[in-house]
Scaffold this motif. Structure first.
Motif, short mmCIF file in Angstrom:
data_model
loop_
_atom_site.label_atom_id
_atom_site.label_comp_id
_atom_site.label_asym_id
_atom_site.label_seq_id
_atom_site.Cartn_x
_atom_site.Cartn_y
_atom_site.Cartn_z
N LYS A 225 0.84 -1.19 0.00
CA LYS A 225 0.00 0.00 0.00
C LYS A 225 0.88 1.25 0.00
O LYS A 225 1.59 1.51 0.98
N ILE B 252 -0.21 4.57 7.16
CA ILE B 252 -0.76 4.57 5.81
C ILE B 252 -2.27 4.44 5.86
O ILE B 252 -2.82 3.57 6.54
N TYR B 253 -2.94 5.28 5.12
CA TYR B 253 -4.39 5.18 4.96
C TYR B 253 -4.68 4.81 3.51
O TYR B 253 -4.18 5.45 2.58
N HIS B 254 -5.45 3.76 3.32
CA HIS B 254 -5.77 3.31 1.96
C HIS B 254 -7.25 2.96 1.87
O HIS B 254 -7.89 2.62 2.87
N GLN B 255 -7.75 3.02 0.67
CA GLN B 255 -9.18 2.82 0.46
C GLN B 255 -9.44 1.49 -0.25
O GLN B 255 -8.70 1.10 -1.16
N LYS B 256 -10.49 0.81 0.17
CA LYS B 256 -10.92 -0.42 -0.47
C LYS B 256 -12.44 -0.45 -0.52
O LYS B 256 -13.09 -0.41 0.52
N TRP C 75 -12.19 3.36 4.13
CA TRP C 75 -10.81 3.70 4.47
C TRP C 75 -10.28 2.76 5.54
O TRP C 75 -10.98 2.42 6.50
#
Length: 406
Positions: free
Chosen positions: A319, A370-374, A378
């Motif tokens: 990510k 880390i911030y991630h989108q799915k 978030w």
């Protein structure tokens, strides 16, 4: 007070830019830009991507790709004082630069903060060209105070330029008739007669791979583009946009203005500018030469060791740590810096980034939040970072002379 601009005649307004301008290659790039996404660079339109940034990026690693770098600002320094003036302005020793070579350089304020970076072309004992991403004419004029035998000219509109990058770039240039181009070493300049004038080719680039930059009269720009894509078909040529170039330069370990740093003349908050040492550019700060702007401040900073470090990071997982804050522990209590650039590297197969770390934490463990989108949700992840010294991508062909035909 009358602030009306009085023109001598109607022709006086011809030089005034009205909105975003087309580059000399725009008639060709606009036809290939399926996305029609453009950004402004020094008043000119440049493509974000043409169809898919990854396809363009892979061309720089497997075949070859062309980037329109005409918006770069180009300045000619000519006269008996040119060498001395530039030597006082930049951090490297200009007197040691050989004829027909290119050297990466930075220039700083008296406080040792980077104004801009760029490439310095030495064309003769008394003639140089400086290329940089942002306009610097006013700064150059100030730096020339006290030097009478020098003329500084903005030649940005007099040179169209393309970056031809990738493993098949040399083979393509040979196919176009540039005999002997394979003997051009990294950072060397060669010139060839071409069309109505002359082509200057430098073995330089921003991808970390084999590549060249082509400099030509704007009136021959379209013909050059056409020949490149006609003869480059069998060499896998692709147009290259900003997004794909940014991917390649991060893998190569190159810094980018307005990403890794802001020029000192454009920052407002204290500490938001940078020194060459903070940006990992200590290798081009030469204290053995005579006085140059910012020397005293830079020497004091080097001796103190109290400056931030821009480090290359290999981050666990896949990510990208875009816009992430960096911490000294997994609990994320002590903030120590931030990420400037990040990506999942398709060629290196690693999660890579640049991070700017506070001096006192440079030897600490580094963790990225880390911030991630799915699927529109978030998620938060804390990933361990490992410092890397060498560029992530540095193939042997980038330095080989002659380079292999691929």
């Amino acid at each position: 007070m009358d602030l009306t601009v009085k023109l001598k005649n109607a022709d006086d307004i011809d030089h005034i830019a009205t909105g975003v301008q087309p580059t000399p290659f725009h008639s060709r790039t606009s036809k290939l830009n399926m996305n029609q996404q453009w950004v402004e660079w020094c008043g000119y339109a440049t493509a974000v991507s043409y169809m898919d940034a990854h396809i363009e990026y892979f061309a720089t690693r497997n075949t070859c790709a062309v980037f329109d770098m005409s918006p770069m600002r180009k300045y000619r320094f000519k006269g008996p004082d040119a060498e001395a003036m530039l030597d006082r302005m930049v951090t490297r020793d200009v007197s040691k630069q050989a004829l027909n070579t290119v050297a990466y350089n930075v220039w700083c304020t008296d406080a040792g903060r980077v104004v801009d970076d760029g490439t310095l072309f030495r064309l003769a004992d008394d003639e140089f060209i400086v290329c940089c991403a942002d306009p610097c004419y006013d700064w150059f004029q100030l730096a020339a105070v006290g030097f009478d035998a020098i003329e500084i000219t903005d030649i940005s509109e007099d040179l169209a330029s393309l970056a031809l990058q990738g493993p098949t770039s040399c083979a393509l240039l040979k196919q176009m008739g540039f005999s002997g181009i394979e003997n051009c070493k990294p950072f060397e300049i060669v010139k060839f007669p071409y069309l109505s004038g002359e082509m200057m080719i430098s073995r330089t680039g921003f991808t970390g791979d084999l590549g060249y930059e082509l400099w030509i009269d704007p009136k021959d720009a379209e013909a050059l583009w056409d020949e490149l894509f006609d003869k480059g078909y069998n060499y896998g040529i692709q147009p290259l946009g900003d997004e794909s170039l940014d991917m390649a330069r991060l893998e190569a370990g190159f810094i980018s203005p307005d990403v890794e740093f802001h020029g000192a003349l454009h920052t407002v908050e204290p500490g938001h500018d940078h020194s060459p040492f903070e940006l990992g550019l200590g290798w081009i700060v030469n204290f053995k030469k005579a006085h140059f702007t910012g020397r005293a401040a830079l020497l004091a900073e080097k001796e103190s060791g109290n400056y931030r470090r821009l480090v290359k990071l290999d981050i666990e997982g896949n990510k990208p740590a875009e816009s992430s804050i960096l911490y000294s522990g997994k609990n994320c209590k002590q903030e120590i810096g931030y990420v400037t650039s990040a990506m999942w590297s398709p060629v290196v197969k690693a999660n890579i980034a640049y991070g700017l770390i506070d001096a006192k934490y440079i030897d600490s463990e580094i963790w990225a939040e880390i911030y991630h989108q799915k699927e529109l949700r978030w998620y938060r992840k804390v990933a361990k970072c490992t410092k890397v010294k060498k560029p992530f991508w540095a193939p042997e062909r980038a330095k080989a002379t002659p380079p292999p035909d691929c």
